[in-house]
Write a protein that holds these residues in place. Structure first.
Motif, short mmCIF file in Angstrom:
data_model
loop_
_atom_site.label_atom_id
_atom_site.label_comp_id
_atom_site.label_asym_id
_atom_site.label_seq_id
_atom_site.Cartn_x
_atom_site.Cartn_y
_atom_site.Cartn_z
N ALA A 192 -8.18 16.26 -2.46
CA ALA A 192 -9.13 15.56 -3.33
C ALA A 192 -8.99 14.04 -3.24
CB ALA A 192 -8.95 16.00 -4.78
N CYS A 193 -7.83 13.52 -2.85
CA CYS A 193 -7.62 12.07 -2.79
C CYS A 193 -6.64 11.75 -1.66
CB CYS A 193 -7.07 11.55 -4.12
SG CYS A 193 -6.78 9.77 -4.13
N SER A 194 -7.05 10.82 -0.80
CA SER A 194 -6.22 10.45 0.35
C SER A 194 -5.27 9.28 0.06
CB SER A 194 -7.12 10.08 1.54
OG SER A 194 -7.94 8.95 1.20
N ALA A 195 -5.37 8.71 -1.15
CA ALA A 195 -4.54 7.55 -1.47
C ALA A 195 -3.06 7.94 -1.46
CB ALA A 195 -4.91 6.99 -2.84
N PRO A 196 -2.21 7.15 -0.81
CA PRO A 196 -0.78 7.48 -0.77
C PRO A 196 -0.11 7.18 -2.10
CG PRO A 196 -1.15 5.36 0.25
CD PRO A 196 -2.52 5.91 -0.09
N GLN A 197 1.02 7.82 -2.35
CA GLN A 197 1.80 7.45 -3.52
C GLN A 197 2.59 6.18 -3.22
OE1 GLN A 197 4.34 10.74 -4.46
NE2 GLN A 197 5.77 10.35 -2.82
N LEU A 198 2.81 5.39 -4.24
CA LEU A 198 3.52 4.11 -4.09
C LEU A 198 4.88 4.21 -4.78
CD1 LEU A 198 0.61 1.64 -4.95
CD2 LEU A 198 1.28 2.50 -2.71
N ARG A 199 5.88 3.64 -4.15
CA ARG A 199 7.21 3.61 -4.74
C ARG A 199 7.39 2.31 -5.52
NH1 ARG A 199 9.28 4.88 1.23
NH2 ARG A 199 8.42 6.99 1.42
N THR A 200 8.05 2.42 -6.65
CA THR A 200 8.29 1.23 -7.48
C THR A 200 9.08 0.19 -6.72
OG1 THR A 200 8.17 2.52 -9.52
CG2 THR A 200 9.32 0.42 -9.63
N THR A 201 10.03 0.62 -5.90
CA THR A 201 10.84 -0.34 -5.13
C THR A 201 9.96 -1.16 -4.19
OG1 THR A 201 11.29 1.45 -3.55
CG2 THR A 201 12.95 1.01 -5.24
N GLU A 202 8.94 -0.51 -3.60
CA GLU A 202 8.02 -1.23 -2.70
C GLU A 202 7.19 -2.24 -3.49
OE1 GLU A 202 7.27 2.42 0.48
OE2 GLU A 202 5.98 2.20 -1.28
N LEU A 203 6.68 -1.82 -4.64
CA LEU A 203 5.88 -2.72 -5.46
C LEU A 203 6.71 -3.90 -5.95
CD1 LEU A 203 3.95 -0.04 -7.55
CD2 LEU A 203 3.04 -1.42 -5.68
N ASN A 204 7.95 -3.63 -6.36
CA ASN A 204 8.81 -4.72 -6.82
C ASN A 204 9.06 -5.74 -5.72
OD1 ASN A 204 9.05 -3.64 -9.37
ND2 ASN A 204 11.05 -2.71 -9.03
N GLN A 205 9.24 -5.26 -4.49
CA GLN A 205 9.48 -6.17 -3.38
C GLN A 205 8.27 -7.06 -3.12
OE1 GLN A 205 12.33 -6.74 -1.57
NE2 GLN A 205 11.09 -8.45 -0.81
N ILE A 206 7.08 -6.44 -3.20
CA ILE A 206 5.84 -7.22 -2.98
C ILE A 206 5.66 -8.25 -4.09
CG2 ILE A 206 3.32 -7.04 -2.99
CD1 ILE A 206 3.69 -4.31 -1.58
N MET A 207 5.86 -7.83 -5.34
CA MET A 207 5.69 -8.77 -6.45
C MET A 207 6.73 -9.89 -6.38
SD MET A 207 3.05 -7.62 -7.89
CE MET A 207 3.03 -8.87 -9.15
N ALA A 208 7.95 -9.57 -5.98
CA ALA A 208 8.98 -10.61 -5.84
C ALA A 208 8.59 -11.62 -4.78
CB ALA A 208 10.32 -9.97 -5.51
N ASP A 209 7.98 -11.14 -3.70
CA ASP A 209 7.54 -12.04 -2.63
C ASP A 209 6.43 -12.96 -3.13
OD1 ASP A 209 6.24 -13.04 -0.16
OD2 ASP A 209 7.68 -11.70 0.82
N ILE A 210 5.48 -12.39 -3.89
CA ILE A 210 4.39 -13.21 -4.44
C ILE A 210 4.95 -14.26 -5.40
CG2 ILE A 210 2.37 -13.18 -5.95
CD1 ILE A 210 1.64 -10.49 -4.76
N PHE A 211 5.83 -13.82 -6.29
CA PHE A 211 6.40 -14.74 -7.27
C PHE A 211 7.23 -15.83 -6.59
CE2 PHE A 211 6.36 -11.14 -10.63
CZ PHE A 211 5.00 -11.32 -10.79
N SER A 212 7.90 -15.45 -5.51
CA SER A 212 8.70 -16.45 -4.79
C SER A 212 7.80 -17.54 -4.21
CB SER A 212 9.50 -15.77 -3.67
OG SER A 212 10.46 -14.90 -4.20
N GLN A 213 6.65 -17.12 -3.69
CA GLN A 213 5.72 -18.11 -3.15
C GLN A 213 5.13 -18.96 -4.28
OE1 GLN A 213 2.94 -16.69 -0.09
NE2 GLN A 213 4.15 -14.80 0.07
#
Length: 418
Positions: free
Chosen positions: A222-243
């Motif tokens: 019913a949905c092809s969207a992958p599941q996301l891991r919190t560790t991955e999201l935290n890493q992305i947000m940390a990178d954005i905040f660092s910039q």
């Protein structure tokens, strides 16, 4: 006109008397061992006001209590487990979350009678109010066969109350803390639905992940969207905040501006309305108590004792009401609170202890999981509460391949190591 008023008064009195006769009839039926209430109570068959256990359905009830109290599962997860095990509702669907909650909280499953959960406060409009649990009438009833033990039921309900209090304490997303900072903020572009939190268990322990609601309810087809891991999201947000933190003062000013523009999200109006309803209900009880005293149903001593008790409840509620109204008038955060937040942001933007969930809660608006995302390669649009959106993409097969940038801006080096 006078005649109409008299007729209306007589009609109202007849409605009240009818209500009293019905209540008396209910009490007599209960004394005679007749079980009143829902005729389609899950786990039971009911005939001529007598309950008998339906073993097929009772198996589901026992499974729900076991999963909740013994295995510490959440209610949504229980619904999915039951469906996977072949247990469905009478219509063949997965068990509704509310149905599971009602099963967990119904004392009949441990063989107890329960009444006075609600009361009619207006005979004409039939308006009801729900009573506080302390005012419920509960006791063991031999005419109700138990499906689970009292010990298991009590343990499940103690856990339910504890979890409910925890959810209430984490309810406001605008507060400078949150248990699950991504709750309600991850959106599936394909379906427009939110992602729900899920704990994945393995030999290495538990990992927090997020799944589209459509995928969670109906599966991968019913949905092809992958599941996301919190560790991955935290890493992305940390990178954005660092910039962003290259201009630390600008981000602090932006966050404080956001907080100043958002009032305290505690629903004082709802709390005030509930207390006003409670006051109305108690006043109705006082009126009925006076009628019983005039009719000689109760003694003067009993009337005074119970009336004094009602007056004490009214005083406590009025004090609480006054305090709530005072809190509601404050509205905005004080200057001292904002300075505390500024100081906290200064510390957090150093990223010495990793990324803090409060920072995500305060700054993040939403994350959109793009339609072209796959299990191996994920594409996200990340919207903050200030500034333009950011674009992120990463490849799980090669963790070194990832880019995070302001959307519609092509960097000189789009691929970088994380």
């Amino acid at each position: 006109e006078f005649r109409l008023v008299v007729m209306a008064g007589v009609a109202q009195d007849e409605v009240r008397k009818l209500s009293e006769r019905l209540k008396f009839g209910f009490r007599q039926a209960i004394k005679n061992g007749h079980v009143l209430g829902n005729d389609k109570l899950w786990g039971y068959d009911k005939k001529d006001c007598v309950l008998t256990i339906n073993e097929g359905e009772a198996q589901v009830v026992r499974r729900i209590f076991d999963l909740y109290a013994n295995q510490q599962m959440g209610i949504r997860r229980i619904s999915q487990v039951l469906y996977d095990e072949g247990f469905t509702s009478r219509k063949g669907n997965a068990f509704n979350v509310l149905t599971i909650r009602h099963i967990l909280c119904n004392p009949k499953y441990k063989g107890w009678y329960c009444a006075n959960k609600s009361q009619t406060v207006d005979y004409r409009s039939k308006r009801k109010i729900f009573m506080d649990e302390s005012e419920w009438v509960m006791y063991p009833d031999p005419s109700i066969p138990a499906i689970v033990s009292e010990e298991l039921w009590d343990r499940a309900n103690a856990l339910y109350k504890r979890r409910s209090k925890q959810m209430m304490s984490h309810q406001s997303g605008a507060e400078f803390h949150n248990r699950y900072p991504y709750s309600g903020k991850i959106i599936c572009e394909e379906h427009g639905t939110s992602f729900h939190r899920q704990l994945l268990k393995s030999a290495k322990g538990e990992k927090e992940a997020w799944q589209c609601r459509v995928y969670r309810d109906k599966g991968r087809a019913a949905c092809s969207a992958p599941q996301l891991r919190t560790t991955e999201l935290n890493q992305i947000m940390a990178d954005i905040f660092s910039q962003l933190a290259q201009n630390k003062q600008a981000i602090i000013d932006a966050v404080v501006t956001v907080l100043q523009s958002v009032p305290d999200e505690h629903d004082y109006a709802q709390d005030i309305r509930r207390i006003e309803e409670d006051l109305s209900a108690i006043q109705a009880k006082k009126d009925r108590l006076l009628e019983m005293s005039i009719e000689g149903v109760i003694t003067t001593v009993e009337f005074k004792q119970r009336n004094d008790g009602f007056n004490q409840q009214i005083q406590a509620l009025e004090e609480r009401l006054e305090a709530l109204r005072a809190e509601a008038e404050k509205g905005q955060r004080t200057a001292a609170q904002l300075e505390e937040i500024r100081a906290a942001l200064e510390r957090e933007l150093s990223f010495q202890n990793g990324i803090h969930s409060a920072l995500v809660t305060t700054i993040l608006d939403k994350i959109v999981v793009k339609k072209n995302s796959t299990k191996e390669e994920i594409h996200l649009d990340i919207h903050l509460k200030f500034g333009g959106p950011w674009e992120a993409a990463f490849n799980r097969m090669d963790s070194s391949l990832c880019f995070i940038r302001p959307k519609n801006i092509t960097p000189k080096v789009p691929i970088k190591k994380t």
